[in-house]
Design a protein around this motif. Structure first.
Motif, PDB file in Angstrom:
ATOM      1  N   ASP A   1      -7.118   0.716  12.501  1.00 30.81           N
ATOM      2  CA  ASP A   1      -6.903  -0.441  12.703  1.00 30.81           C
ATOM      3  C   ASP A   1      -5.023   0.106  13.224  1.00 30.81           C
ATOM      4  N   GLU A   2      -4.679  -0.695  13.975  1.00 35.41           N
ATOM      5  CA  GLU A   2      -3.327  -0.281  14.638  1.00 35.41           C
ATOM      6  C   GLU A   2      -2.205  -0.786  13.531  1.00 35.41           C
ATOM      7  N   THR A   3      -2.144  -2.181  12.617  1.00 37.28           N
ATOM      8  CA  THR A   3      -1.068  -2.403  12.143  1.00 37.28           C
ATOM      9  C   THR A   3      -0.977  -1.346  11.455  1.00 37.28           C
ATOM     10  N   ILE A   4      -2.188  -1.372  10.123  1.00 38.23           N
ATOM     11  CA  ILE A   4      -2.429  -0.235   9.193  1.00 38.23           C
ATOM     12  C   ILE A   4      -1.794   1.203   9.803  1.00 38.23           C
ATOM     13  N   LYS A   5      -1.538   1.673  11.080  1.00 35.91           N
ATOM     14  CA  LYS A   5      -1.562   2.424  11.059  1.00 35.91           C
ATOM     15  C   LYS A   5      -0.212   2.624  11.486  1.00 35.91           C
ATOM     16  N   LYS A   6       0.414   1.549  12.022  1.00 37.02           N
ATOM     17  CA  LYS A   6       1.717   1.308  12.101  1.00 37.02           C
ATOM     18  C   LYS A   6       2.552   2.110  10.943  1.00 37.02           C
ATOM     19  N   GLU A   7       1.881   1.004   9.488  1.00 36.22           N
ATOM     20  CA  GLU A   7       2.485   1.345   8.150  1.00 36.22           C
ATOM     21  C   GLU A   7       2.244   2.393   8.186  1.00 36.22           C
ATOM     22  N   MET A   8       1.221   3.318   8.431  1.00 33.51           N
ATOM     23  CA  MET A   8       1.318   4.411   7.826  1.00 33.51           C
ATOM     24  C   MET A   8       2.083   5.980   8.414  1.00 33.51           C
TER      25      MET A   8
ATOM     26  N   ALA B   1       1.221  -1.012  -0.174  1.00 34.84           N
ATOM     27  CA  ALA B   1       0.298   0.236   0.050  1.00 34.84           C
ATOM     28  C   ALA B   1       0.922   1.701   0.110  1.00 34.84           C
ATOM     29  N   GLY B   2       1.323   2.440  -0.675  1.00 36.62           N
ATOM     30  CA  GLY B   2       1.342   3.295  -0.909  1.00 36.62           C
ATOM     31  C   GLY B   2       3.274   3.202  -1.299  1.00 36.62           C
ATOM     32  N   ASN B   3       2.998   2.545  -2.497  1.00 33.54           N
ATOM     33  CA  ASN B   3       4.463   2.185  -2.684  1.00 33.54           C
ATOM     34  C   ASN B   3       5.287   2.771  -2.450  1.00 33.54           C
ATOM     35  N   SER B   4       5.498   1.952  -0.750  1.00 35.18           N
ATOM     36  CA  SER B   4       6.634   2.341  -0.321  1.00 35.18           C
ATOM     37  C   SER B   4       8.400   1.346   0.106  1.00 35.18           C
ATOM     38  N   VAL B   5       8.586   2.632  -0.169  1.00 36.00           N
ATOM     39  CA  VAL B   5      10.417   1.288   0.298  1.00 36.00           C
ATOM     40  C   VAL B   5      10.408   1.030   1.603  1.00 36.00           C
ATOM     41  N   VAL B   6       9.550   1.417   2.453  1.00 32.82           N
ATOM     42  CA  VAL B   6      10.197   1.936   4.208  1.00 32.82           C
ATOM     43  C   VAL B   6       9.314   0.953   4.271  1.00 32.82           C
ATOM     44  N   THR B   7       8.499   0.810   4.496  1.00 35.70           N
ATOM     45  CA  THR B   7       7.559  -0.784   4.374  1.00 35.70           C
ATOM     46  C   THR B   7       7.911  -1.485   4.063  1.00 35.70           C
ATOM     47  N   CYS B   8       9.046  -2.193   3.180  1.00 35.87           N
ATOM     48  CA  CYS B   8       9.811  -3.434   2.521  1.00 35.87           C
ATOM     49  C   CYS B   8      10.719  -3.281   2.628  1.00 35.87           C
ATOM     50  N   GLU B   9      11.532  -2.646   3.442  1.00 32.48           N
ATOM     51  CA  GLU B   9      13.095  -2.409   3.168  1.00 32.48           C
ATOM     52  C   GLU B   9      13.605  -3.433   2.987  1.00 32.48           C
ATOM     53  N   GLY B  10      13.459  -4.552   3.282  1.00 32.70           N
ATOM     54  CA  GLY B  10      14.309  -5.779   3.431  1.00 32.70           C
ATOM     55  C   GLY B  10      14.302  -6.199   1.613  1.00 32.70           C
TER      56      GLY B  10
ATOM     57  N   LYS C   1       5.146  15.120   8.839  1.00 33.00           N
ATOM     58  CA  LYS C   1       4.746  16.235   8.698  1.00 33.00           C
ATOM     59  C   LYS C   1       4.128  16.527   7.152  1.00 33.00           C
ATOM     60  N   LEU C   2       2.958  16.298   6.466  1.00 35.52           N
ATOM     61  CA  LEU C   2       2.901  16.053   5.619  1.00 35.52           C
ATOM     62  C   LEU C   2       2.375  17.599   5.291  1.00 35.52           C
ATOM     63  N   PRO C   3       3.149  17.242   3.580  1.00 38.20           N
ATOM     64  CA  PRO C   3       2.799  18.624   3.373  1.00 38.20           C
ATOM     65  C   PRO C   3       2.063  18.645   2.737  1.00 38.20           C
ATOM     66  N   ASN C   4       1.550  20.527   2.470  1.00 43.93           N
ATOM     67  CA  ASN C   4      -0.060  20.560   1.865  1.00 43.93           C
ATOM     68  C   ASN C   4      -0.371  20.299   0.614  1.00 43.93           C
ATOM     69  N   LYS C   5      -0.953  18.897   0.395  1.00 47.95           N
ATOM     70  CA  LYS C   5      -1.195  18.558  -1.069  1.00 47.95           C
ATOM     71  C   LYS C   5      -2.546  18.321  -1.216  1.00 47.95           C
ATOM     72  N   ASP C   6      -2.708  18.210  -2.798  1.00 52.44           N
ATOM     73  CA  ASP C   6      -4.640  16.925  -2.722  1.00 52.44           C
ATOM     74  C   ASP C   6      -3.274  16.055  -2.677  1.00 52.44           C
TER      75      ASP C   6
ATOM     76  N   ALA D   1      -5.690   8.071   2.496  1.00 52.20           N
ATOM     77  CA  ALA D   1      -5.634   7.601   4.324  1.00 52.20           C
ATOM     78  C   ALA D   1      -4.407   8.340   5.148  1.00 52.20           C
ATOM     79  N   LEU D   2      -2.967   8.727   4.587  1.00 51.74           N
ATOM     80  CA  LEU D   2      -2.584   9.752   5.426  1.00 51.74           C
ATOM     81  C   LEU D   2      -3.127  11.138   5.692  1.00 51.74           C
ATOM     82  N   LEU D   3      -3.746  11.294   4.747  1.00 51.74           N
ATOM     83  CA  LEU D   3      -4.466  12.787   4.297  1.00 51.74           C
ATOM     84  C   LEU D   3      -5.787  13.156   5.732  1.00 51.74           C
ATOM     85  N   ALA D   4      -5.996  11.735   6.214  1.00 49.17           N
ATOM     86  CA  ALA D   4      -7.478  11.191   6.516  1.00 49.17           C
ATOM     87  C   ALA D   4      -7.170  11.368   7.998  1.00 49.17           C
ATOM     88  N   GLY D   5      -5.439  10.572   8.096  1.00 50.86           N
ATOM     89  CA  GLY D   5      -5.329  10.617   9.690  1.00 50.86           C
ATOM     90  C   GLY D   5      -5.767  10.363  10.021  1.00 50.86           C
TER      91      GLY D   5
END
Ligand SMILES: [Zn+2]
Length: 173
Positions: free
Chosen positions: A93-100, A49-58, A111-116, A85-89
């Motif tokens: 769910d704790e596990t999803i929140k941890k990933e976020m 979710a979110g094409n993130s390198v930090v949640t799948c770093e290994g 801190k999220l930048p002010n963007k759509d 989800a990040l924008l809504a904040g």
């Protein structure tokens, strides 16, 4: 079932040329940024979710340091649920929140930048690449030309996939 063949070399081990970090969103086509259809052994895929390198770093580091891929692609897309989800904040769910939180803290410094949504998708791709380049070992590979990191924006808002390169080796295009 479709027939998929494997050569003896491929059975013995993989040597993909490209690794891709792409969102899990079912609307996004996995091989969108390349010209070829799926052939076994060509692309190492990390989907989350979110094409993130930090949640799948290994997994990402495995592709870079053990498989020695020549290119790493990071693909963000329009209307990304993780960015929304990040924008809504307000994830409960704790596990999803941890990933976020990992994305929020490691990629956006808390801190999220002010963007759509779509602007945040693009910013997220840029920052993921920035994050990778902070790692000295990865930066050296890029400087030596042994690894190219590309960022893409996949937009389906107009009814068909439009894919653009938005970053190469940390340079915004
Ligand atoms: Zn997404």
């Amino acid at each position: 079932m479709r027939e998929i063949s494997y050569s003896p070399e491929l059975i013995a081990g993989q040597q993909p040329r490209i690794a891709v970090v792409i969102c899990s969103d079912s609307r996004v086509c996995e091989y969108c940024e390349t010209d070829f259809e799926f052939h076994p052994g060509e692309i190492f895929v990390v989907r989350n979710a979110g094409n993130s390198v930090v949640t799948c770093e290994g997994s990402v580091r495995y592709a870079i340091f053990h498989l020695h891929v020549k290119e790493l692609h990071i693909i963000g897309h329009s209307d990304c649920g993780m960015m929304k989800a990040l924008l809504a904040g307000n994830e409960s769910d704790e596990t999803i929140k941890k990933e976020m939180d990992k994305i929020l803290n490691k990629i956006f410094d808390g801190k999220l930048p002010n963007k759509d949504v779509d602007e945040l998708v693009i910013e997220n791709v840029h920052r993921q690449i920035e994050y990778l380049l902070k790692d000295e070992k990865i930066r050296k590979l890029v400087e030596k030309g042994e690894l190219v990191i590309k960022g893409f924006y996949y937009n389906f808002r107009n009814g068909k996939a439009e894919i653009s390169v938005i970053n190469i080796n940390g340079k915004k295009l």
